[in-house]
Design an enzyme around this catalytic site. Structure first.
Site, PDB file in Angstrom:
ATOM      1  N   GLU A   1       0.824  -4.058  -2.153  1.00 23.76           N
ATOM      2  CA  GLU A   1       1.287  -2.710  -1.775  1.00 23.76           C
ATOM      3  C   GLU A   1       2.172  -2.122  -2.867  1.00 23.76           C
ATOM      4  O   GLU A   1       2.118  -0.928  -3.157  1.00 23.76           O
ATOM      5  CB  GLU A   1       2.014  -2.731  -0.432  1.00 23.76           C
ATOM      6  CG  GLU A   1       1.226  -3.358   0.723  1.00 23.76           C
ATOM      7  CD  GLU A   1      -0.190  -2.842   0.898  1.00 23.76           C
ATOM      8  OE1 GLU A   1      -0.473  -1.698   0.518  1.00 23.76           O
ATOM      9  OE2 GLU A   1      -1.038  -3.620   1.412  1.00 23.76           O
TER      10      GLU A   1
ATOM     11  N   GLU B   1      -3.791   6.472   6.267  1.00 25.37           N
ATOM     12  CA  GLU B   1      -5.022   6.168   5.537  1.00 25.37           C
ATOM     13  C   GLU B   1      -6.081   5.632   6.498  1.00 25.37           C
ATOM     14  O   GLU B   1      -5.770   4.746   7.294  1.00 25.37           O
ATOM     15  CB  GLU B   1      -4.778   5.117   4.445  1.00 25.37           C
ATOM     16  CG  GLU B   1      -6.033   4.902   3.623  1.00 25.37           C
ATOM     17  CD  GLU B   1      -5.921   3.812   2.553  1.00 25.37           C
ATOM     18  OE1 GLU B   1      -4.860   3.169   2.437  1.00 25.37           O
ATOM     19  OE2 GLU B   1      -6.918   3.614   1.852  1.00 25.37           O
TER      20      GLU B   1
ATOM     21  N   GLY C   1      -3.308  -5.318   7.079  1.00 25.47           N
ATOM     22  CA  GLY C   1      -2.166  -6.082   6.593  1.00 25.47           C
ATOM     23  C   GLY C   1      -0.955  -5.201   6.369  1.00 25.47           C
ATOM     24  O   GLY C   1       0.131  -5.468   6.877  1.00 25.47           O
ATOM     25  N   ALA C   2      -1.156  -4.134   5.616  1.00 24.76           N
ATOM     26  CA  ALA C   2      -0.031  -3.278   5.263  1.00 24.76           C
ATOM     27  C   ALA C   2      -0.543  -1.984   4.655  1.00 24.76           C
ATOM     28  O   ALA C   2      -1.738  -1.844   4.415  1.00 24.76           O
ATOM     29  CB  ALA C   2       0.864  -3.989   4.254  1.00 24.76           C
ATOM     30  N   MET C   3       0.377  -1.056   4.416  1.00 26.50           N
ATOM     31  CA  MET C   3      -0.020   0.251   3.899  1.00 26.50           C
ATOM     32  C   MET C   3       0.990   0.741   2.872  1.00 26.50           C
ATOM     33  O   MET C   3       2.197   0.716   3.106  1.00 26.50           O
ATOM     34  CB  MET C   3      -0.130   1.235   5.080  1.00 26.50           C
ATOM     35  CG  MET C   3      -0.501   2.629   4.681  1.00 26.50           C
ATOM     36  SD  MET C   3      -2.157   2.683   3.901  1.00 26.50           S
ATOM     37  CE  MET C   3      -1.885   4.040   2.764  1.00 26.50           C
ATOM     38  N   GLU C   4       0.447   1.246   1.754  1.00 27.09           N
ATOM     39  CA  GLU C   4       1.248   1.547   0.571  1.00 27.09           C
ATOM     40  C   GLU C   4       1.875   2.946   0.560  1.00 27.09           C
ATOM     41  O   GLU C   4       2.136   3.477  -0.522  1.00 27.09           O
ATOM     42  CB  GLU C   4       0.362   1.389  -0.666  1.00 27.09           C
ATOM     43  CG  GLU C   4      -0.755   2.466  -0.817  1.00 27.09           C
ATOM     44  CD  GLU C   4      -2.114   2.055  -0.254  1.00 27.09           C
ATOM     45  OE1 GLU C   4      -2.161   1.174   0.621  1.00 27.09           O
ATOM     46  OE2 GLU C   4      -3.117   2.651  -0.679  1.00 27.09           O
ATOM     47  N   ASN C   5       2.158   3.555   1.695  1.00 27.99           N
ATOM     48  CA  ASN C   5       2.751   4.897   1.726  1.00 27.99           C
ATOM     49  C   ASN C   5       3.848   5.034   0.670  1.00 27.99           C
ATOM     50  O   ASN C   5       4.664   4.139   0.499  1.00 27.99           O
ATOM     51  CB  ASN C   5       3.372   5.163   3.097  1.00 27.99           C
ATOM     52  CG  ASN C   5       2.483   4.711   4.220  1.00 27.99           C
ATOM     53  OD1 ASN C   5       1.376   5.198   4.360  1.00 27.99           O
ATOM     54  ND2 ASN C   5       2.946   3.735   4.981  1.00 27.99           N
TER      55      ASN C   5
HETATM   56  N1  ARG Z   1      -4.570   0.783   1.808  1.00 33.91           N
HETATM   57  C1  ARG Z   1      -4.235  -0.334   2.664  1.00 33.91           C
HETATM   58  C2  ARG Z   1      -4.244  -1.541   1.766  1.00 33.91           C
HETATM   59  O1  ARG Z   1      -5.220  -2.105   1.434  1.00 33.91           O
HETATM   60  C3  ARG Z   1      -5.176  -0.517   3.793  1.00 33.91           C
HETATM   61  C4  ARG Z   1      -5.006   0.449   4.902  1.00 33.91           C
HETATM   62  C5  ARG Z   1      -6.277   0.763   5.556  1.00 33.91           C
HETATM   63  N2  ARG Z   1      -6.110   1.154   6.922  1.00 33.91           N
HETATM   64  C6  ARG Z   1      -7.130   1.415   7.725  1.00 33.91           C
HETATM   65  N3  ARG Z   1      -6.856   1.794   8.934  1.00 33.91           N
HETATM   66  N4  ARG Z   1      -8.354   1.335   7.373  1.00 33.91           N
HETATM   67  O2  ARG Z   1      -3.295  -1.898   1.211  1.00 33.91           O
HETATM   68 ZN    ZN Z   2      -4.813  -1.925  -0.845  1.00 36.35          ZN
END
Ligand code: ARG
Ligand code: ZN
Length: 896
Positions: A337, A159, A300-304
């Site tokens: 997430e 993302e 912080g983190a990523m919701e894959n």
């Molecule tokens: N979707 C993620 C979250 O908020 C954020 C990841 C965004 N990463 C980025 N490289 N802009 O939980």
């Molecule tokens: Zn998010």
């Protein structure tokens, strides 16, 4: 690594013409643009649906010593007239065929990150092979290397547009597909993970040093939710049975030496799963939920889907190494997430302009979850403090944009506090406006749009109940700027001490350059009437301000002796606005004492502080009122008592100043007030601290409240110059039962020049130098040291263990630095800060651009710093290469 797209490197001025058709007043330097074939601005109004869908995709990712290959098979089907378009960057295309016929040179076009086939058949099985070098990828986007030596691993961040750095693909959120992923690597990476379920694994035929794993994800998802991991990790396992009866295996992967720090996150995950079932009727939908901890991560983190990837700082937690504040945010990010599985994954965004659709809603959901796990007033205070310190500042400067922007150059620059936090505030207003019907609305949203990629308009239409439309809230999503609400009241007394109270509210939003004239917004103002003599709450009501100015009448108000009642407005911060209600100091002191809403008690104290710091009032009323409120709260809600003493950070105070800002003058005033308060309550600190002995560690709101209070009181006692407090600090450091106590003592000792300052810093280093996240704290305390000079901070950056590849370490230093305007806004301060941005521009543009955004209000500074900042920013502009930094710099320099 072949770079197919970064032709932007040479001349960043080229961005200007394509970016600013509507801004003739930009700097003369900017008009040097000779080449506008470079970076393009993308507009929401230009959205067109994809011409092909991808029915399924099979990936085969092979990791070798110095490169990776990716073979993919995309089963595509025409949906609309148009070319077959695949996006890709930073890689070599080694083979391409359609329906098993290799494409020759003229049969496809490869340019600017895009592969186009003009006469593709309606049913096209596209096979593509590429090669790239994740070992050299420092951007932490796409497939990248993290860690070194024995700790090395390869992970993905897709993302928003990282998947196109893995292979050619229609990398846009409205193309949903079913993914099967084969991973192959040497056996030194025993952990091979991808989304979904493991369906096969084994040794590679003919190569006993290599193995593979095949993963299949049954859910349809956009490519930004793809993830894979090549690593050597330990795993903490648990399980959860959903309300629908599905047994879900829960796994948290981390380095073996960190695995005992995963229990807090595991419990939070189970709590989140339960919370979403209870509060939104949403259950988890796969048999496995995996979380992977990685030290090098931009956010912080990523919701894959089914395979979250987390910054270690947002998943690891133990009492000895993690503060309460951090540990609490670990839980909220785990929840965040997890909640994305429905708000983001099952219902996703049609395009990246809609980012706040998933982020605003998901932040609102994690804030609600957190409010159920601590004093709700404190939760609200912390969320609003954040919003004011960062989002209001962003919205007050050149980076101002609405939660749903209508154009961008680099979408990575829009993962902002406006999209996230203001987006959450808009959802909160919707929820409060709808009341009980909010849940019905979200049910409709999930039923109607499950498996689809949708827009903010779709969200509002699903929420709109019969006879109760919230579709007019769209203006909150599309209009930038923080509305200012002003108000006052009048009272007419009738017979028998019954009267009529009229509250007049008006709104105004500043005109942001490049946007239409602002419209009045629907602003829910939660209000309560209090009787001035008894202090009793008379009535509560939600006032919906929809016009520029409106009167709200409370008829038949019964008072005790006929004295005008007082209205407490914007309870729980019911709308993200600057509230300028006409309160006297006496009014605010009354509300601080009598409001039943803890947030508004705190808010009254803040308003009193602002009168002193921004309007030069005398502090007497504030000191009396805050002391009284503090002492009455201290037993029941220690955390809230601690917050009542908050004096807004310098950065927040600065956001209210639009010109001739003098950081040192502001800091002097702030320090003086803090000293005043510390002296005024000197005896209370003695008493309260003695009632807060160090107890064995417990993770409850009460225990956390006491620890927070103890740290605040310690700092106040030292500020007051209480001699014994030196002993309290040293003893607290030595006897600490947990990191909250140890760090509280350490930073108090550092900031107050304790005789043992150097000794405890050395001791802390000795104890924790193997723990990267704790060393971040060690760096951060020193960078934030009141007594440090810019040169001292620069020396921290020069250290060998200041790791340029690890955003956590960079933020630890640079974040504490930027929180001190007196240091940042100086010639040397700016040089030091900008040098960091410039260096990161080459290796990690996402991070570089975010750090740069902190300087957006340079033009509000008094001379000579203002001119100095401008000159340094202009010089930076001549150096930078990345699209990310170029866009931010361009926008920032438009101001002033
Ligand atoms: N979707 C993620 C979250 O908020 C954020 C990841 C965004 N990463 C980025 N490289 N802009 O939980
Ligand atoms: Zn998010």
């Amino acid at each position: 690594m072949t770079d197919l797209t970064n032709t932007d490197a040479k001349d960043n001025a080229m961005i200007v013409d394509s970016m600013t058709p509507d801004a003739p007043d930009h700097n003369p330097e900017a008009t040097e643009a000779t080449d506008d074939a470079g970076i393009q601005k993308i507009y929401l109004k230009d959205y067109t649906p994809p011409s092909y869908s991808v029915e399924k995709v099979e990936l085969d990712i092979k990791l070798f010593e110095d490169h990776a290959t990716v073979d993919s098979v995309l089963t595509m089907k025409r949906q609309h007239p148009g070319d077959l378009v695949l996006l890709g960057q930073n890689m070599d295309l080694t083979a391409i065929s359609i329906n098993d016929k290799a494409l020759k040179d003229g049969e496809y076009q490869l340019d600017e990150g895009q592969l186009t086939v003009s006469d593709a058949p309606d049913d096209a099985v596209v096979k593509i092979s590429v090669r790239h070098e994740p070992q050299k990828n420092t951007e932490l986007e796409g497939l990248y290397i993290a860690g070194e030596g024995d700790d090395v691993m390869f992970v993905t961040q897709c993302e928003p547009e990282g998947f196109r750095k893995i292979t050619y693909y229609p990398d846009r959120p409205d193309v949903l597909s079913v993914f099967t992923t084969r991973l192959e690597a040497g056996k030194k990476f025993p952990t091979l993970l991808a989304n979904g379920d493991l369906i096969e694994s084994g040794e590679v035929e003919g190569d006993s040093n290599r193995h593979y794993a095949i993963w299949h994800d049954v859910s349809k998802k956009p490519s930004y939710l793809f993830a894979c991991v090549f690593a050597d990790l330990a795993v903490l396992e648990d399980s959860y049975t959903t309300i629908e009866g599905r047994d879900v295996k829960l796994q948290i992967y981390a380095k073996a030496y960190d695995i005992d720090k995963c229990h807090v996150a595991m419990q939070a995950l189970k709590d989140s799963m339960h919370w979403d079932e209870e509060n939104y009727g949403r259950a988890y939908d796969l048999d496995r939920y995996m979380i992977v901890a990685v030290s090098q991560f931009n956010m912080g983190a990523m919701e894959n889907k089914g395979l979250n990837i987390f910054n270690t700082s947002c998943v690891l937690s133990s009492p000895e190494t993690t503060t309460d504040a951090r540990s609490f945010s670990v839980k909220s990010i785990i929840a965040h997430e997890y909640f994305h599985n429905w708000t983001g994954n099952r219902v996703t965004c049609r395009d990246w302009f809609q980012l706040c659709l998933k982020e605003g809603l998901t932040v609102y959901r994690d804030q609600s979850f957190s409010a159920d796990h601590q004093s709700p007033a404190v939760q609200r205070i912390d969320d609003v403090s954040m919003l004011r310190a960062y989002q209001f500042t962003e919205d007050a400067g050149p980076l101002s944009h609405p939660p749903r922007p209508s154009s961008f150059v680099e979408i990575n620059n829009f993962y902002t506090t406006t999209v996230y936090e203001k987006g959450a505030e808009v959802v909160r207003m919707l929820a409060n406006t709808l009341g009980d019907e909010y849940r019905q609305g979200t049910d409709t949203y999930f039923d109607r749009y499950d498996g689809q990629a949708v827009t903010v308009e779709d969200w509002l239409s699903a929420l709109s109940a019969e006879g109760k439309s919230v579709e007019h809230f769209i203006d909150w999503y599309t209009q930038p700027g923080t509305p200012e609400v002003s108000g006052h009241q009048s009272f007419e007394l009738g017979k028998d001490n019954v009267g009529k109270l009229t509250v007049t509210l008006s709104q105004k939003t500043r005109q942001v350059e490049g946007y239409e004239a602002p419209k009045p917004l629907p602003i829910p103002v939660a209000a309560a009437l209090f009787d001035r003599t008894s202090g009793e709450l008379i009535e509560e009501r939600l006032l919906m301000l929809e016009q520029e100015s409106q009167d709200f009448v409370f008829d038949q108000v019964t008072t005790v002796v006929g004295i005008e009642p007082i209205v407490s407005v914007l309870r729980d911060f019911s709308a993200p606005v600057q509230m300028k209600y006409q309160y006297s100091e006496a009014d605010l002191a009354f509300l601080l004492a009598h409001e039943t809403n803890g947030f508004n008690q705190w808010q009254s104290a803040q308003a009193l502080v602002n009168k002193i710091l921004l309007q030069n009032n005398e502090p007497e009323v504030y000191l009396q009122a805050v002391k009284k409120a503090f002492l009455s709260l201290v037993q029941d809600d220690a955390m809230l008592a601690a917050r009542i003493l908050d004096i807004p950070a310098e950065r927040e105070l600065a956001s209210a100043v639009n010109s001739d800002y003098q950081p040192s003058v502001m800091k002097q005033k702030r320090d003086l007030l803090k000293n005043n308060l510390a002296q005024f309550m000197a005896e209370d600190w003695q008493q309260v601290y003695s009632q807060l002995p160090i107890e064995s560690y417990e993770d409850t709101p009460q225990a956390r409240g006491k620890r927070a209070l103890r740290n605040v009181v310690l700092d106040m006692a030292l500020t007051a110059g209480i001699e014994e407090a030196h002993d309290w600090a040293y003893e607290q450091y030595q006897k600490a039962s947990c990191m909250t106590e140890r760090l509280g003592a350490l930073s108090a000792m550092v900031n107050h020049e304790h005789p043992q300052k150097q000794a405890v810093l050395a001791d802390f280093y000795e104890r924790f130098n193997k723990e990267a996240l704790v060393m971040d704290l060690w760096f951060s305390v020193q960078a934030g040291d009141e007594n440090a000079s810019v040169a001292d901070i620069a020396a921290l950056i020069e250290r060998k263990d200041f790791d340029w590849g690890t955003p956590n370490r960079i933020r630890a230093v640079v974040g504490s630095f930027a929180a001190q305007p007196t240091k940042l806004w100086s010639k040397e301060g700016l040089e030091t800060y900008i040098a960091v941005v410039q260096k990161l521009d080459e290796t990690n543009p996402v991070l570089a651009s975010r750090l740069l955004q902190t300087l957006s209000r340079w033009y509000t500074l008094a001379e000579p710093v203002r001119a100095e900042a401008k000159q340094q920013l202009q010089q930076l502009r001549r150096q930078v290469k990345s699209k990310n930094v170029t866009e931010s710099l361009h926008t920032i320099l438009k101001a002033g």
